[in-house]
Design an enzyme around this catalytic site. Structure first.
Site, PDB file in Angstrom:
ATOM      1  N   TYR A  86     -37.881  23.495  18.211  1.00 15.88           N
ATOM      2  CA  TYR A  86     -37.414  22.748  17.040  1.00 15.88           C
ATOM      3  C   TYR A  86     -37.726  21.264  17.199  1.00 15.88           C
ATOM      4  O   TYR A  86     -38.205  20.619  16.262  1.00 15.88           O
ATOM      5  CB  TYR A  86     -35.912  22.960  16.845  1.00 15.88           C
ATOM      6  CG  TYR A  86     -35.573  24.310  16.272  1.00 15.88           C
ATOM      7  CD1 TYR A  86     -35.331  24.470  14.913  1.00 15.88           C
ATOM      8  CD2 TYR A  86     -35.498  25.445  17.085  1.00 15.88           C
ATOM      9  CE1 TYR A  86     -35.033  25.709  14.373  1.00 15.88           C
ATOM     10  CE2 TYR A  86     -35.197  26.688  16.564  1.00 15.88           C
ATOM     11  CZ  TYR A  86     -34.961  26.816  15.202  1.00 15.88           C
ATOM     12  OH  TYR A  86     -34.679  28.053  14.676  1.00 15.88           O
ATOM     13  N   ASP A 134     -40.273  33.149  10.035  1.00 18.48           N
ATOM     14  CA  ASP A 134     -39.625  32.080  10.784  1.00 18.48           C
ATOM     15  C   ASP A 134     -40.686  31.306  11.573  1.00 18.48           C
ATOM     16  O   ASP A 134     -41.733  30.962  11.040  1.00 18.48           O
ATOM     17  CB  ASP A 134     -38.528  32.680  11.682  1.00 18.48           C
ATOM     18  CG  ASP A 134     -37.584  31.646  12.272  1.00 18.48           C
ATOM     19  OD1 ASP A 134     -36.643  31.244  11.579  1.00 18.48           O
ATOM     20  OD2 ASP A 134     -37.799  31.229  13.423  1.00 18.48           O
ATOM     21  N   HIS A 138     -33.955  37.391   6.210  1.00 16.97           N
ATOM     22  CA  HIS A 138     -34.806  36.618   7.111  1.00 16.97           C
ATOM     23  C   HIS A 138     -35.516  37.473   8.153  1.00 16.97           C
ATOM     24  O   HIS A 138     -36.642  37.163   8.533  1.00 16.97           O
ATOM     25  CB  HIS A 138     -33.931  35.573   7.805  1.00 16.97           C
ATOM     26  CG  HIS A 138     -34.695  34.568   8.600  1.00 16.97           C
ATOM     27  ND1 HIS A 138     -35.606  33.697   8.043  1.00 16.97           N
ATOM     28  CD2 HIS A 138     -34.692  34.283   9.935  1.00 16.97           C
ATOM     29  CE1 HIS A 138     -36.113  32.915   8.975  1.00 16.97           C
ATOM     30  NE2 HIS A 138     -35.586  33.265  10.136  1.00 16.97           N
TER      31      HIS A 138
END
Length: 404
Positions: free
Chosen positions: A312, A179, A369
């Site tokens: 982000y 990630d 993930h």
């Protein structure tokens, strides 16, 4: 506070009491018949978890368990930003020549993901390499402080992690991440290739090879049909883009807006994260205690849960190591790729090889993930094979090959 100091997680009773009060005042939405997971986290699941959080979940028990890890804090300052107290786990091996390894988590994970890896990586020295493991709470996450200035992007996360390793005396080191941890450690390789000697990632985000940048790979890509596994991987990618990536658009554009919900409502935070824990794993059997411990680390975080979304936006609005750079060629840093079928990006082999000088590849039959949490044995095996004798990155750190 300029030294490295031991740290103990201790959430005040008043904070726990306020959480219980907020949980007791929750108003739930309705739900369509037979909605299941199609519209997001199911109402029955969120009600069950909320009730358990309010009446049965014992944070102090979890806190006691987490505090068995070796926690520290120290001040690190990225250029142009204020000094930040950074929390980290630092588990040293008894093997003197153990390999220094920086483990970086992502969202919605935390430093806790490394806990299952530690006993697998600290031992060794005879038949497999041993590692000194450093796992920080990233700035704006967990028990690290957060910045109050705009523009703290991937370059600053990379700088913070690198300066932490330097402060700990690890001039040369290797990295592991998924990630954001993948993107941050890739950024570290770009900025500090003389220090970052190799990286192992479980988030393979390379794109199709181009004739101009990767002509040999492009030819191989053109002549070789995708395997059944690769076809399924591309289907997984398509699902994520079309059905699972809405959160990223919100957090990449207006993170402050969702932050109000996360800061005020523990159930909003729970639902937002729980959906990802379900959708992003390979049928992992999450317990209530696991889910609520993960969510509680965000709720109790030093900078507040809203701070965790800002990476982000910053990564897509800053020019120094933009997010898209993470999937492109990083020279000089040996690269290991671990592929799990329920990851959010399951790239064909030729795509992954556009990311850098690949010296190790592993393909797992299950896992998603959160590989370090779901499949710690697989991640540890990959690291030991990549950095062990005969591996593509054996001996990359001077005088630290991992063997006694």
């Amino acid at each position: 506070m300029t030294s490295i100091e031991p740290y103990t997680i201790s959430i005040p009773d008043s904070t726990l009491e306020r959480l219980a009060q907020k949980l007791s005042l929750t108003s739930f939405p309705d739900e369509l018949d037979d909605a299941a997971w199609d519209y997001g986290a199911p109402l029955a699941d969120i009600k069950r978890l909320t009730e358990y959080w309010k009446d049965s979940f014992d944070w102090k028990k979890q806190e006691e368990s987490i505090n068995k890890l070796p926690h520290f804090r120290t001040v690190v300052q990225a250029d142009g930003f204020e000094p930040l107290r950074i929390h980290f786990v630092h588990q040293k091996s008894d093997v003197e020549s153990a390999i220094p390894l920086l483990f970086s988590h992502g969202w919605p994970g935390s430093f806790l993901e490394v806990s299952k890896l530690l006993p697998l990586l600290n031992s060794g020295g005879k038949d497999a390499p041993a590692f000194h493991v450093v796992a920080p709470s990233l700035p704006n996450y967990g028990f690290s402080e957060g910045t109050k200035k705009k523009g703290f992007g991937l370059a600053q996360y990379a700088e913070t992690c690198h300066k932490l390793m330097q402060k700990l005396g690890y001039k040369e080191y290797v990295t592991q991440g998924g990630d954001w941890g993948c993107m941050i450690t890739r950024g570290m390789g770009l900025k500090y290739p003389e220090h970052v000697k190799a990286s192992h990632v479980n988030y393979v985000i390379g794109g199709p090879p181009s004739w101009t940048s990767n002509p040999i790979l492009a030819l191989r890509h053109a002549l070789t049909p995708y395997s059944s596994r690769e076809q399924k991987g591309l289907e997984r990618n398509k699902w994520f883009i079309e059905e699972g990536a809405g959160y990223a658009r919100e957090q990449s554009t207006k993170p402050q807006t969702i932050g109000y919900a996360w800061a005020d409502s523990p159930v909003a935070l729970l639902a937002w994260i729980y959906e990802k824990l379900h959708d992003w794993t390979d049928s992992y059997p999450w317990t209530e205690d696991e889910v609520l411990t993960w969510v509680s680390i965000y709720w109790f975080s030093t900078a507040g849960p809203a701070a965790s979304a800002r990476i982000y936006r910053e990564s897509t609005h800053t020019k120094d190591i933009p997010r898209g750079q993470s999937g492109k060629w990083v020279p000089h840093v040996k690269l290991g790729l671990a592929s799990f079928p329920k990851e959010l990006s399951v790239a064909p082999k030729t795509w992954g090889r556009t990311m850098g000088p690949v010296v190790y590849e592993q393909e797992e039959e299950s896992g998603g993930h959160f590989a370090a949490w779901e499949k710690p044995d697989a991640v540890a095996r990959g690291l030991r094979e990549m950095f062990g004798k005969g591996g593509g990155a054996y001996g990359v750190v001077q005088a630290k090959d991992g063997y006694a």
